[in-house]
Design a protein around this motif. Structure first.
Motif, short mmCIF file in Angstrom:
data_model
loop_
_atom_site.label_atom_id
_atom_site.label_comp_id
_atom_site.label_asym_id
_atom_site.label_seq_id
_atom_site.Cartn_x
_atom_site.Cartn_y
_atom_site.Cartn_z
N ASP A 51 30.50 43.80 38.04
CA ASP A 51 30.91 45.06 38.65
C ASP A 51 31.33 44.86 40.10
OD1 ASP A 51 31.54 47.77 38.58
OD2 ASP A 51 29.54 48.39 39.22
N LEU A 52 32.12 43.83 40.33
CA LEU A 52 32.58 43.52 41.68
C LEU A 52 34.06 43.85 41.88
CD1 LEU A 52 30.75 40.15 42.39
CD2 LEU A 52 30.11 42.46 43.10
N LEU A 53 34.65 44.57 40.95
CA LEU A 53 36.05 44.97 41.10
C LEU A 53 36.09 46.39 41.66
CD1 LEU A 53 37.53 43.64 37.73
CD2 LEU A 53 37.82 42.66 40.02
N LYS A 54 35.75 46.51 42.92
CA LYS A 54 35.68 47.82 43.57
C LYS A 54 36.65 47.87 44.73
CE LYS A 54 30.93 48.84 42.39
NZ LYS A 54 31.01 50.03 41.60
N ASP A 55 37.16 49.04 44.99
CA ASP A 55 38.08 49.23 46.10
C ASP A 55 37.36 49.45 47.43
OD1 ASP A 55 40.35 48.97 44.55
OD2 ASP A 55 40.46 51.11 44.11
N ASP A 56 36.03 49.57 47.40
CA ASP A 56 35.30 49.85 48.64
C ASP A 56 35.02 48.60 49.47
OD1 ASP A 56 33.42 48.76 46.92
OD2 ASP A 56 31.85 50.19 47.43
N GLU A 57 35.42 47.45 48.96
CA GLU A 57 35.25 46.21 49.71
C GLU A 57 36.33 46.07 50.76
OE1 GLU A 57 32.68 44.00 49.23
OE2 GLU A 57 31.92 45.49 47.83
N THR A 58 36.02 45.36 51.83
CA THR A 58 37.03 45.05 52.83
C THR A 58 38.09 44.18 52.18
OG1 THR A 58 35.32 45.13 54.53
CG2 THR A 58 37.41 44.05 55.11
N PRO A 59 39.35 44.60 52.26
CA PRO A 59 40.39 43.84 51.57
C PRO A 59 40.64 42.46 52.19
CG PRO A 59 41.34 45.63 52.85
CD PRO A 59 39.86 45.74 52.97
N VAL A 60 41.04 41.56 51.34
CA VAL A 60 41.46 40.23 51.78
C VAL A 60 42.92 40.08 51.35
CG1 VAL A 60 39.16 39.22 51.63
CG2 VAL A 60 40.67 39.10 49.65
N SER A 61 43.58 39.04 51.84
CA SER A 61 44.99 38.85 51.50
C SER A 61 45.14 38.62 50.00
CB SER A 61 45.56 37.66 52.27
OG SER A 61 45.06 36.45 51.73
N LYS A 62 46.33 38.94 49.50
CA LYS A 62 46.62 38.77 48.08
C LYS A 62 46.47 37.31 47.65
CE LYS A 62 50.18 39.95 44.70
NZ LYS A 62 51.51 40.53 44.50
N SER A 63 46.93 36.40 48.50
CA SER A 63 46.84 34.97 48.17
C SER A 63 45.39 34.52 48.07
CB SER A 63 47.56 34.13 49.22
OG SER A 63 48.93 34.43 49.23
N LEU A 64 44.56 34.95 49.01
CA LEU A 64 43.14 34.58 48.98
C LEU A 64 42.46 35.19 47.76
CD1 LEU A 64 40.68 33.21 50.22
CD2 LEU A 64 40.39 35.23 51.69
N LEU A 65 42.77 36.43 47.47
CA LEU A 65 42.17 37.09 46.31
C LEU A 65 42.53 36.36 45.01
CD1 LEU A 65 40.46 39.41 45.28
CD2 LEU A 65 42.52 40.81 45.21
N LYS A 66 43.77 35.92 44.88
CA LYS A 66 44.18 35.16 43.69
C LYS A 66 43.36 33.87 43.58
CE LYS A 66 48.98 36.62 43.19
NZ LYS A 66 50.38 36.16 43.25
N GLN A 67 43.16 33.18 44.69
CA GLN A 67 42.38 31.94 44.68
C GLN A 67 40.94 32.22 44.27
OE1 GLN A 67 43.32 28.59 45.36
NE2 GLN A 67 45.27 29.57 44.96
N ILE A 68 40.37 33.28 44.80
CA ILE A 68 38.99 33.64 44.48
C ILE A 68 38.86 33.93 42.98
CG2 ILE A 68 37.21 35.41 44.77
CD1 ILE A 68 38.20 35.61 47.74
N ILE A 69 39.79 34.73 42.46
CA ILE A 69 39.73 35.10 41.04
C ILE A 69 39.99 33.88 40.16
CG2 ILE A 69 40.83 36.45 39.20
CD1 ILE A 69 41.34 38.61 41.39
#
Length: 143
Positions: A38-56
């Protein structure tokens, strides 16, 4: 997320369709794990799209998905331990919520924090313990 057409075309034109397919599979596995925690929430501080892709793709899709080696609960406890020791409160909060959603008991996390305190210092343990209580209280309030 869908890979850009340019990346797909590049991979396919060079006979790297398996790489492209693997990236899609990793992304799917990563998103499934994040959903389970349950970590797919919009209330988190956003990170860049590139970083998010790497994390996922890399972190969750490639590493966390190796459940034949360590279960999600074991990986979660390991991650919590490292984040407590390094005093990374921002990430710790998210991972405490993830651990809670995986069914890890608060008492087990409290015991880990007590253990880590002797290695990383009591100030890190105090911060982690306070954050743990806050996360568990927020969950109670939302129910």
């Amino acid at each position: 997320f869908q890979a850009e057409d340019g990346i797909r075309d590049f991979c396919l034109s060079r006979g790297l369709g398996d790489v492209y397919k693997r990236q899609d599979e990793d992304r799917k596995k990563g998103l499934e794990i994040l959903k389970e925690m349950d970590l797919l929430k919009d209330d988190e501080t956003p990170v860049s799209k590139s970083l998010l892709k790497q994390i996922i793709d890399m972190l969750y899709g490639t590493i966390w998905s190796r459940t034949d080696k360590l279960s999600l609960k074991e990986r979660s406890m390991i991650t919590l331990t490292v984040l407590v020791a390094l005093n990374r409160e921002n990430e710790l909060k998210s991972h405490l919520r993830g651990a809670q959603n995986l069914g890890i008991e608060k008492e087990k996390i409290e015991e880990m924090i007590l253990h880590v305190a002797h290695y990383s210092g009591f100030p890190t343990a105090v911060s982690a313990s306070q954050l743990l209580n806050k996360v568990w209280d927020e969950k109670k309030e939302s129910q």
